[in-house]
Design an enzyme around this catalytic site. Structure first.
Site, PDB file in Angstrom:
ATOM      1  N   ALA A 283       0.769  -1.148   0.107  1.00  0.00           N
ATOM      2  CA  ALA A 283       0.176   0.055  -0.044  1.00  0.00           C
ATOM      3  C   ALA A 283       0.995   1.190   0.100  1.00  0.00           C
ATOM      4  CB  ALA A 283      -0.932  -0.016   1.163  1.00  0.00           C
TER       5      ALA A 283
ATOM      6  N   TYR B 288     -12.460  -1.885   7.399  1.00  0.00           N
ATOM      7  CA  TYR B 288     -12.645  -2.142   5.797  1.00  0.00           C
ATOM      8  C   TYR B 288     -14.001  -1.832   5.351  1.00  0.00           C
ATOM      9  CZ  TYR B 288      -8.117  -4.534   6.706  1.00  0.00           C
ATOM     10  OH  TYR B 288      -6.959  -4.876   7.057  1.00  0.00           O
TER      11      TYR B 288
ATOM     12  N   LYS C 137      -1.313  -8.939  -6.341  1.00  0.00           N
ATOM     13  CA  LYS C 137      -1.340 -10.490  -6.515  1.00  0.00           C
ATOM     14  C   LYS C 137      -0.965 -11.137  -5.369  1.00  0.00           C
ATOM     15  CE  LYS C 137       3.319 -10.056  -6.242  1.00  0.00           C
ATOM     16  NZ  LYS C 137       4.214 -10.979  -5.141  1.00  0.00           N
TER      17      LYS C 137
ATOM     18  N   ARG D 134       6.340 -13.307   6.183  1.00  0.00           N
ATOM     19  CA  ARG D 134       4.904 -13.828   5.636  1.00  0.00           C
ATOM     20  C   ARG D 134       5.243 -14.465   4.469  1.00  0.00           C
ATOM     21  NH1 ARG D 134       4.489 -11.706   0.641  1.00  0.00           N
ATOM     22  NH2 ARG D 134       5.660 -10.020  -0.110  1.00  0.00           N
TER      23      ARG D 134
ATOM     24  N   ASP E 170       4.070 -15.882  -4.323  1.00  0.00           N
ATOM     25  CA  ASP E 170       4.969 -14.643  -4.323  1.00  0.00           C
ATOM     26  C   ASP E 170       5.692 -14.203  -5.445  1.00  0.00           C
ATOM     27  OD1 ASP E 170       5.531 -12.320  -1.954  1.00  0.00           O
ATOM     28  OD2 ASP E 170       4.348 -14.001  -1.128  1.00  0.00           O
TER      29      ASP E 170
END
Length: 249
Positions: free
Chosen positions: A16, A58, A97, A165, A178
């Site tokens: 972000a 959200y 993605k 992650r 990823d």
């Protein structure tokens, strides 16, 4: 468009952050709202980028009347519920993605977007790079003849941190989601959906896939040879081989 698109961001992580910073370099849109699970996080992010609307959920973000389009920038497992939330609120969506964690989730989002007549797309930024656009032009013009094979790899080295992650199962970790999405998307762009798939996987230390090699077969007779790894830095190259010419990247 007479006015720039007004973006709302779901999530405040580094994706972000990059999106907000890069969007500021364009005249196509601006970030007007950000949503987080905590108002403190939303405020801190919004302060950095001078974003006027800050939301502690959200649900509040997608309901914001100032938001034209939503960018989903949360961890992989949240892409499906967050995108569904935005679509149900009547907002078009760009999804970081990988689009979803699996095919069933992807099919549901596509079905809902079509039913609601809303734009919904995976943020596969590599498809919009200038050299990729030129490659599509050359192939459409028949410069390569018939495509016989496509090869592509993407490998990076990451320290073995179970909390990172990419290695965390609960965060959708693994090399395929990823890194492998790039060569898979590349082959999909050129050859479409495969008829057959063979894969070989080597797990990482947490059990997620650390290395995956893929062989895809197509109705035309073409094949794609793809690989990804989080265990070492690979050449990260690609080749498109046609009957008349080839392109190496």
């Amino acid at each position: 468009m007479s006015e720039p698109l007004r973006w709302g961001l779901i999530g405040t992580g580094w994706i972000a952050d990059s999106f907000a910073a890069d969007l500021a370099c364009t005249d196509s849109g601006r970030v007007v709202a950000v949503g987080s699970r905590r108002i403190e996080t939303a405020n801190a992010f919004a302060d950095r980028f001078e974003i006027p609307n800050r939301h502690a959920s959200y649900e509040a973000l997608v309901a914001d009347p100032d938001v034209d389009v939503v960018y989903v920038a949360t961890p992989h497992p949240m892409h499906h519920p967050n995108t569904l939330l935005a679509l149900r609120a009547g907002k078009p969506v760009l999804v970081e993605k990988p689009f979803t964690m699996n095919a069933a989730e992807a099919r549901e989002l596509v079905a809902v977007a079509r039913a609601e007549k809303l734009f919904c797309m995976e943020a596969m930024w590599t498809r919009f790079l200038p050299h990729i656009a030129r490659i599509r032009q050359l192939i459409a013009a028949g410069a390569l003849g018939e495509i016989v094979s496509v090869s592509a790899d993407h490998g990076q080295w990451f320290a073995q941190d179970p909390d990172f992650r990419l290695f965390a199962p609960e965060l959708g970790g693994g090399a395929l989601l990823d890194l492998g999405v790039y060569p898979v998307s590349f082959a999909s762009m050129l050859l479409g959906a495969p008829e057959s798939i063979v894969a070989l996987v080597e797990p990482a230390f947490t059990g997620v896939d650390g290395q995956t090699s893929m062989l895809l077969g197509y109705a035309s007779g073409a094949q794609a040879i793809l690989s990804c790894t989080s265990l070492a830095k690979s050449p990260t190259r690609a080749a498109i081989v046609g009957t008349e010419a080839r392109i190496e990247i």
